[in-house]
Design an enzyme around this catalytic site. Structure first.
Site, short mmCIF file in Angstrom:
data_model
loop_
_atom_site.label_atom_id
_atom_site.label_comp_id
_atom_site.label_asym_id
_atom_site.label_seq_id
_atom_site.Cartn_x
_atom_site.Cartn_y
_atom_site.Cartn_z
CG ASP A 236 11.25 -8.96 28.93
OD1 ASP A 236 10.50 -8.82 27.92
OD2 ASP A 236 11.65 -9.84 29.34
CE LYS B 192 20.33 -12.96 8.15
NZ LYS B 192 19.97 -12.04 8.84
#
Length: 455
Positions: free
Chosen positions: A12, A171
C-alpha cells in the site's frame, strides 16, 4: 532492459502512481507474483469535464487531441482499480503478461477486462497474456481460506479471504492445478475432484463448496481463456533479447510481506521481493536496468503482525484519515504509524534498490513534529542492534529509537519542483536518503497522477 517496481514496506505504498507514469513508456508490463488480493489505487477525478464524461472515449471528444493520452490515462486510472491485471493495460502501446509466479483467478481476470471495456478502453483483450505455467486460484481455495483463518483463532494472519494462501500451499505441496491443465478436461476434472476431496476430508461439513458448480464454470471458461495463454519463458526471452523493448515489472504486495524475508508468519504466500520478480517472469538478472523501491513517507500495514512504529493515538488516527488509509481490494482500514528506517534499511539489503520513490509526503503537511524510527535496542542490554530480527517475540520486546524532525506545516500538495519544497521537507527527504544510501528520484506530493517531483 527491465525496470522493476517493488514495495519496500508492508504494501500500500502507492506503487500504482509510478507504475502508471512508467507504463506510458513501456513496451511490456509484467506481473510476477501474487494474485487478485493485490490492488492499485485509483486517482480521484478532478476535472468537471471528466465528471461529465460517461466513458474515456466520450471525454476525448471534449479535449484537444494533443492531450488525449494523458487525459485518457487520468480518467481510466480515476475510475478503475487493478487487482490481477497489470496496470500497463492503460497504455495503448503496452503488451501485458501475467507471469508463472502468479496465482490466477479466471473469474477475476475476465471481470477486470470487462470493467476496463465498460470504461471505454479499447483493445485490452489483444494486449494481455498469461503464462500457462501459472497456478489456478479456485473458488475452492477461497472457501478454504476462511476456514484456515478460523482455525488459527487469535493467531490469524488477516488474509483477504481470496484463497491466495491455499493456492500457494497446493502449489508447494505439488497437488495444485496449472493453467495448461484447464485444456485437458479429463485431467482438470480429476485434479479438482482429488483436491476437493482432500479438503472435504479435513474440514468435513464446515466446507461449503460445490465441485460440480466449479467444473461447470471452467467448462464455460475453457474456450474463452485459450487465446490468452502463452509459453511465458519463450515470450519473455523474445522481449528481453530485443534491445529496443522497454520492460516494466510491477511487484504486488511488498518486501515485509515476503514469505521468506517478511515478518513471518504474518506475510503473504509468495516471494514479493526482487527474487520473486526474477523467478516469476523468467527475468534475466543481467538485463535489469533499475530496481525502484516505493516508500511511503510514513508506515502502514493491514492485518495482524508486528508493527513497531504503529501509533494507536492521535498521530495514527490523523495519518489514517488524512491519508485515506483503507484497502483498494478489501476496504479494510490500515494500521498507521511513523516511518521505520530500520525496516527500510533491511528492505534495501534484500532488494538492492537503485532508486526510491517516496510517496504521500503531503500527508505529513500538518504535523508539527514528525518522528522517524532509526534503530531498535536490545530489551536486556540496551544495546542498539544493527539488523532486523527474524524472531518476532524478541523484536516485540525491543525498544524503538526515534529521531524527531520539525514539520513544515504548510501545504506541499501538487508541488512539482524540489526547490519549491519547504526547507523542513527537504531535510526530511535528505535524511532518509543519507540513512539508506539510495537516491530518492521521485517524490509524491498529492493524490493525482501528476503530483510528482522528479529529481
Amino acid at each position: 532492459m527491465a525496470t522493476i517496481i517493488l514495495g519496500s514496506q508492508w504494501g500500500d505504498e502507492g506503487k500504482g502512481k509510478i507504475s502508471d507514469i512508467l507504463c506510458g513508456e513501456a513496451d511490456l508490463c509484467g506481473r510476477a507474483q501474487g494474485g487478485h488480493n493485490a490492488g492499485q489505487h485509483a486517482s480521484p477525478i478532478q476535472s468537471s469535464k471528466l465528471q461529465l464524461a460517461a466513458t474515456p472515449m466520450d471525454f476525448l471528444l471534449m479535449v484537444d487531441t494533443q492531450c488525449e493520452w494523458s487525459i485518457l490515462r487520468k480518467l481510466l486510472t480515476a475510475q478503475c482499480s487493478f487487482h490481477l491485471l497489470p496496470s500497463g493495460l492503460i497504455s495503448q502501446r503496452c503488451t501485458n503478461l501475467i507471469g508463472s509466479g502468479v496465482v490466477f483467478n479466471v473469474n477475476a481476470f475476465f471481470s477486470e477486462l470487462q470493467a476496463l471495456e465498460d470504461k471505454g478502453l479499447k483493445g485490452v483483450r489483444e494486449r494481455i497474456f498469461v503464462s500457462d505455467r501459472a497456478q489456478i486460484n479456485l473458488e475452492l481455495h477461497a472457501r478454504v481460506d476462511g476456514l484456515e483463518e478460523a482455525e488459527l483463532g487469535t493467531r490469524k494472519v488477516g488474509t483477504t479471504g481470496r484463497g491466495i494462501g491455499p493456492s500457494y500451499s497446493t502449489k508447494a505441496s505439488r497437488n495444485g492445478i496449472r493453467i495448461h491443465d484447464i485444456f485437458n478436461e479429463a485431467r482438470f476434472e480429476e485434479k479438482l475432484r482429488i483436491l476437493a476431496a482432500g479438503y472435504k476430508k479435513r474440514f468435513g461439513d464446515l466446507l461449503e463448496y460445490d465441485v460440480e458448480d466449479e467444473l461447470k464454470k471452467f467448462k464455460e471458461w475453457r474456450e474463452k481463456l485459450a487465446p490468452y495463454c502463452v509459453d511465458a519463458v519463450t515470450f519473455m526471452k523474445a522481449a528481453q533479447d530485443d534491445p529496443s523493448k522497454k520492460i516494466l515489472i510491477e511487484g504486488a504486495n511488498a518486501l515485509m510481506l515476503d514469505v521468506d524475508y517478511g515478518t513471518y508468519p504474518y506475510v503473504t504466500s509468495s516471494n514479493t521481493g526482487l527474487g520473486g520478480a526474477i523467478t516469476g517472469l523468467a527475468l534475466n538478472p543481467t538485463k535489469i536496468k533499475e530496481v525502484i523501491g516505493v516508500v511511503k513517507a510514513y508506515t502502514t500495514r493491514v492485518g495482524a503482525g508486528i508493527f513497531k512504529t504503529e501509533d494507536l493515538g492521535e498521530a495514527g488516527t490523523k495519518l489514517q484519515e488524512i491519508g485515506r488509509e483503507w484497502g483498494v481490494s478489501t476496504g479494510r482500514r490500515r494500521r498507521c504509524g511513523w516511518l521505520d528506517l530500520a525496516v527500510l534499511k533491511y528492505s534495501c539489503a534484500v532488494n538492492h534498490y537503485t532508486a526510491l520513490n517516496l510517496t504521500k509526503l503531503d500527508i505529513l503537511d500538518t504535523f508539527p513534529v514528525i518522528q522517524v524510527a532509526v534503530a531498535y535496542k536490545d530489551p536486556e542490554t540496551g544495546d542498539v542492534i544493527d539488523y532486523f530480527p527474524a524472531d518476532l517475540e524478541y523484536l516485540e520486546k525491543c525498544e524503538v529509537v526515534y529521531e524527531e524532525f520539525k514539520g513544515w506545516q504548510t501545504s506541499i500538495t501538487s508541488v512539482k519542483k524540489y526547490e519549491d519544497l519547504p526547507k523542513e521537507a527537504k531535510e526530511y527527504i535528505e535524511y532518509i536518503e543519507r540513512f539508506l544510501s539510495v537516491p530518492i528520484k521521485w517524490i509524491g506530493t498529492g493524490p493525482n497522477r501528476d503530483d510528482m517531483i522528479y529529481r
